[in-house]
Design a protein around this motif. Structure first.
Motif, PDB file in Angstrom:
ATOM      1  N   LEU A 191      -3.377   3.599  29.412  1.00  0.00           N
ATOM      2  CA  LEU A 191      -2.553   2.700  30.070  1.00  0.00           C
ATOM      3  C   LEU A 191      -1.661   3.842  31.269  1.00  0.00           C
ATOM      4  O   LEU A 191      -1.362   3.436  32.507  1.00  0.00           O
ATOM      5  N   VAL A 192      -1.520   4.888  30.832  1.00  0.00           N
ATOM      6  CA  VAL A 192      -0.866   5.945  31.819  1.00  0.00           C
ATOM      7  C   VAL A 192      -1.753   6.454  32.933  1.00  0.00           C
ATOM      8  O   VAL A 192      -1.513   6.385  34.066  1.00  0.00           O
ATOM      9  N   ALA A 193      -3.161   6.640  32.563  1.00  0.00           N
ATOM     10  CA  ALA A 193      -4.138   6.862  33.140  1.00  0.00           C
ATOM     11  C   ALA A 193      -4.329   5.870  34.386  1.00  0.00           C
ATOM     12  O   ALA A 193      -4.738   6.361  35.616  1.00  0.00           O
ATOM     13  N   ASP A 194      -4.269   4.753  33.880  1.00  0.00           N
ATOM     14  CA  ASP A 194      -4.414   3.741  34.911  1.00  0.00           C
ATOM     15  C   ASP A 194      -2.900   3.379  35.710  1.00  0.00           C
ATOM     16  O   ASP A 194      -2.757   2.279  36.572  1.00  0.00           O
ATOM     17  N   HIS A 195      -1.846   4.001  35.611  1.00  0.00           N
ATOM     18  CA  HIS A 195      -0.479   3.672  36.175  1.00  0.00           C
ATOM     19  C   HIS A 195      -0.002   2.335  35.932  1.00  0.00           C
ATOM     20  O   HIS A 195       0.294   1.771  36.649  1.00  0.00           O
ATOM     21  N   ALA A 196      -0.256   1.865  34.662  1.00  0.00           N
ATOM     22  CA  ALA A 196      -0.096   0.779  34.032  1.00  0.00           C
ATOM     23  C   ALA A 196       1.437   0.486  33.446  1.00  0.00           C
ATOM     24  O   ALA A 196       1.872  -0.618  33.201  1.00  0.00           O
ATOM     25  N   LEU A 197       1.757   1.683  32.813  1.00  0.00           N
ATOM     26  CA  LEU A 197       2.924   1.593  31.914  1.00  0.00           C
ATOM     27  C   LEU A 197       4.311   1.660  32.700  1.00  0.00           C
ATOM     28  O   LEU A 197       4.386   2.549  33.469  1.00  0.00           O
ATOM     29  N   ASP A 198       4.984   0.758  32.366  1.00  0.00           N
ATOM     30  CA  ASP A 198       6.274   0.529  33.277  1.00  0.00           C
ATOM     31  C   ASP A 198       7.351   1.403  32.616  1.00  0.00           C
ATOM     32  O   ASP A 198       8.216   1.920  33.029  1.00  0.00           O
ATOM     33  N   GLU A 199       7.319   1.456  31.297  1.00  0.00           N
ATOM     34  CA  GLU A 199       8.500   2.145  30.539  1.00  0.00           C
ATOM     35  C   GLU A 199       7.965   2.812  28.895  1.00  0.00           C
ATOM     36  O   GLU A 199       6.869   2.343  28.413  1.00  0.00           O
ATOM     37  N   LEU A 200       8.510   3.835  28.809  1.00  0.00           N
ATOM     38  CA  LEU A 200       8.210   4.666  27.261  1.00  0.00           C
ATOM     39  C   LEU A 200       9.553   4.597  26.689  1.00  0.00           C
ATOM     40  O   LEU A 200      10.502   5.156  27.141  1.00  0.00           O
ATOM     41  N   CYS A 201       9.674   4.119  25.390  1.00  0.00           N
ATOM     42  CA  CYS A 201      10.712   4.070  24.601  1.00  0.00           C
ATOM     43  C   CYS A 201      10.255   5.296  23.515  1.00  0.00           C
ATOM     44  O   CYS A 201       9.254   4.859  22.711  1.00  0.00           O
ATOM     45  N   VAL A 202      11.243   6.190  23.414  1.00  0.00           N
ATOM     46  CA  VAL A 202      10.620   7.299  22.351  1.00  0.00           C
ATOM     47  C   VAL A 202      11.717   7.679  21.366  1.00  0.00           C
ATOM     48  O   VAL A 202      12.857   7.984  22.026  1.00  0.00           O
TER      49      VAL A 202
END
Length: 255
Positions: A191-202
């Motif tokens: 998802l990150v490699a494809d620049h598809a992730l909008d947010e990360l909750c960690v």
């Protein structure tokens, strides 16, 4: 103006305040967030599972993110390792979902190129909503038929590989636009490699773990995404919960 993260004390925070902190952006269309718990040095598991890292507040936020989502997206390996069951929603969660026009319970969408899910696993035998299996045309026909016979909705995406855009577009066609991804690292890395992730909750647990445990993302492709911190919650045991949102070009100029 630069966005200043809000630092919130967990001992004083209410469910309504958590909703305010974690709610999806209004009118955002498809929105893809990931949720992980990690050690201070970035490990996502201890003894093969995340259960040794989580705490009550992390579990509270995990359930809330599910309450707010149309669908929970998970890779097949994580389903097996964590022994997933169908999503369970509390009475308060049901009310929260109904007030937003959401289905009473969100389904789990599993990404599995080989349809390698046990039809007798708890994912299918302990659920009120059948899971969605996102697989390929080249996956064994028998495996797909067995999953369908067990109640799963099986959808083929691509001949041998499942593309990120196909995942997001297919879920959107099913009316499932607000997505929370719970891993694993290969899926999140894609998802990150494809620049598809909008947010990360960690959630960061106050633990150091040596060894070779995975990190949040894993991919053979290099990618870089600029993020901004929306908030940080500090729990009394030292656990930190942060929400990182992708910086758009407009936001970057404003910052």
């Amino acid at each position: 103006m630069t966005d200043i993260p809000r630092i919130v004390s967990a001992s004083e925070i209410t469910d309504d305040q958590l909703v305010e902190l974690y709610d999806f952006p209004p009118n955002s269309g498809s929105w893809l967030r990931a949720n992980f718990v990690v050690s201070v040095d970035g490990a996502i598991a201890t003894n093969g599972s995340s259960s040794g890292l989580t705490n009550p507040l992390d579990q509270r936020v995990l359930k809330l993110l599910r309450d707010l989502s149309d669908v929970v997206l998970v890779g097949a390996s994580t389903i097996r390792i964590e022994d997933y069951i169908g999503i369970k929603i509390s009475e308060a969660g049901h009310a929260r979902r109904l007030s937003r026009g959401l289905a009473p319970v969100p389904p789990i969408a599993v990404v599995s190129g080989r349809a390698d899910i046990d039809p007798e696993s708890r994912l299918l035998t302990r659920t009120t909503v059948p899971p969605i299996i996102l697989t390929t045309m080249s996956a064994p026909t028998a495996a797909k038929r067995n999953l369908e016979a067990a109640g799963a909705q099986v959808i083929e995406l691509g001949s041998t590989h499942i593309e990120t855009h196909a995942i997001v577009e297919t879920l959107a066609e099913l009316g499932l636009q607000r997505i929370v991804c719970e891993g694993g690292p290969k899926l999140t890395g894609q998802l990150v490699a494809d620049h598809a992730l909008d947010e990360l909750c960690v959630t960061t647990a106050p633990i150091l773990l040596s060894g070779n445990a995975n990190r949040v993302t894993h991919s053979e492709r290099h990618a870089q995404m600029k993020m901004r911190c929306s908030h940080i919650i500090f729990d009394s045991d030292g656990t930190q919960l942060a929400r990182w949102v992708r910086r758009t070009e407009a936001a970057a100029v404003t910052d």
